[in-house]
Design an enzyme around this catalytic site. Structure first.
Site, mmCIF file in Angstrom:
data_model
loop_
_atom_site.group_PDB
_atom_site.id
_atom_site.type_symbol
_atom_site.label_atom_id
_atom_site.label_comp_id
_atom_site.label_asym_id
_atom_site.label_seq_id
_atom_site.Cartn_x
_atom_site.Cartn_y
_atom_site.Cartn_z
ATOM 1 N N HIS A 211 -20.092 -37.653 -37.441
ATOM 2 C CA HIS A 211 -19.276 -38.247 -36.389
ATOM 3 C C HIS A 211 -19.050 -37.268 -35.253
ATOM 4 C CE1 HIS A 211 -17.316 -41.742 -38.848
ATOM 5 N NE2 HIS A 211 -18.620 -41.817 -38.811
ATOM 6 N N CYS A 242 -14.591 -45.423 -36.964
ATOM 7 C CA CYS A 242 -13.142 -45.374 -37.182
ATOM 8 C C CYS A 242 -12.461 -44.234 -36.436
ATOM 9 C CB CYS A 242 -12.813 -45.229 -38.668
ATOM 10 S SG CYS A 242 -13.443 -46.568 -39.654
HETATM 11 ZN ZN ZN Z 1 -19.631 -43.623 -39.277
#
Ligand code: ZN
Length: 326
Positions: A211, A242
């Site tokens: 991420h 998220c």
């Molecule tokens: Zn992811």
């Protein structure tokens, strides 16, 4: 000059991305977006997740999306399944690959799926048995989530991650990847942990799912590449992942990841200009949703050549986006 792709970029936007946004992308746009990603050269796409529609209305059309996607030549169609019931539905729909997230953090596992890690390993074993019986050609991937840190318990022990990866491989997972679910990884940690997992399970080491929450996404991908990882999950426009704070981006941006590898001379098989076109299809299907990425903003830059020596066709996306480059 390499012609065969040297890395596999696995696009997770239609699943990881679309399930993280409030809006539901209409099915027709999803199909058009997946078509555009395939036309850009992506050969593995996580197209959705098999979860109850009341929990994730964004994924209610997943079976239809799978059926459409499996008709695209050369595409490995992947779907996330949280459990055996999801795996049954995914196999019935005709996916080529299942992916099941298993948390390395016991606290995260209990909070998220109300099951222990050991119970999740058993679930993987049961899904592998189901696969063997119903569709032996389908691959099963286990993604070790919270591998680099957890928002509930904080630090996740590297011994726990290595042990879990070994248990998942032993349970029959064809590939075991590591996910930086919480955006806490750094390059030294990525090198160390992937190195340990490769030592433990060798060729079953799967994708790096990293991420960009704190801006280290590409640095972490490069660190994983340096220790032999060759499959990378990313999301067009950095959609999903998220993010925990407004304005924080989530998944590594596919456009930027492809630009990094191609400009380094590492062939991805992906055409950046077509990928930038796919980005516009995504935007049209999710009006008003923020999407990320530096390459789309800046363009490919003068003199850019692909790893195979090809030059951009010179259409849109190749010049400076602002047009005021001196
Ligand atoms: Zn992811």
């Amino acid at each position: 000059m390499p012609t065969e792709p040297q890395v596999l970029i696995s696009e997770v936007g239609p699943r990881d991305g679309l399930q993280s946004v409030q809006a539901t992308m209409p099915t027709a746009y999803k199909l058009a977006w997946i078509d555009a990603l395939h036309a850009a050269g992506l050969r593995e796409i996580e197209v959705g997740s098999f979860v109850p529609a009341r929990l994730l209305p964004q994924m209610a059309d997943v079976a239809e999306v799978v059926r459409h996607s499996t008709a695209l030549p050369g595409l490995a169609v992947m779907a996330l399944v949280p459990n055996r019931r999801g795996a049954e539905a995914a196999l019935a729909a005709g996916v080529n690959k299942l992916t099941l997230p298993v948390s390395a953090s016991e606290a995260h596992s209990l909070a998220n799926v109300r099951r222990t890690r050991a119970q999740m390993v058993d679930e993987v074993r049961s899904i592998v048995a189901l696969r063997d019986e119903r569709a032996p050609q389908v691959r099963v991937e286990a993604g070790v989530s919270t591998a680099f840190g957890c928002t509930i318990q904080g630090k996740v022990s590297e011994d726990d991650v290595a042990r879990l990866a070994a248990a998942l491989a032993e349970a029959g997972a064809d590939e075991v990847g590591l996910s930086d679910t919480t955006g806490m990884a750094n390059p030294a940690q990525v090198r160390r942990l992937f190195g340990r997992v490769r030592a433990e399970i060798g060729g079953r080491t799967g994708a790096a799912h990293l991420h960009n929450t704190r801006g280290l996404g590409l640095a972490n991908c490069l660190a994983a590449y340096d220790v032999g990882v060759r499959t990378f999950d990313s999301s067009q426009g950095g959609l999903g992942g998220c993010p925990y704070a407004p304005g924080a981006s989530g998944n590594v941006v596919t456009e930027d990841l492809v630009f990094m590898f191609e400009s380094m001379g590492v062939a991805t098989g992906i055409d950046l200009e077509r990928l930038l076109h796919a980005r516009r299809v995504l935007q049209a299907g999710l009006p008003g949703e923020p999407i990320y990425g530096m390459t789309a903003e800046a363009g490919l830059g003068k003199g850019f050549v692909y790893a195979d020596g090809r030059q951009p066709r010179g259409g849109e996306g190749t010049a400076s986006a602002t047009g005021n480059e001196a």
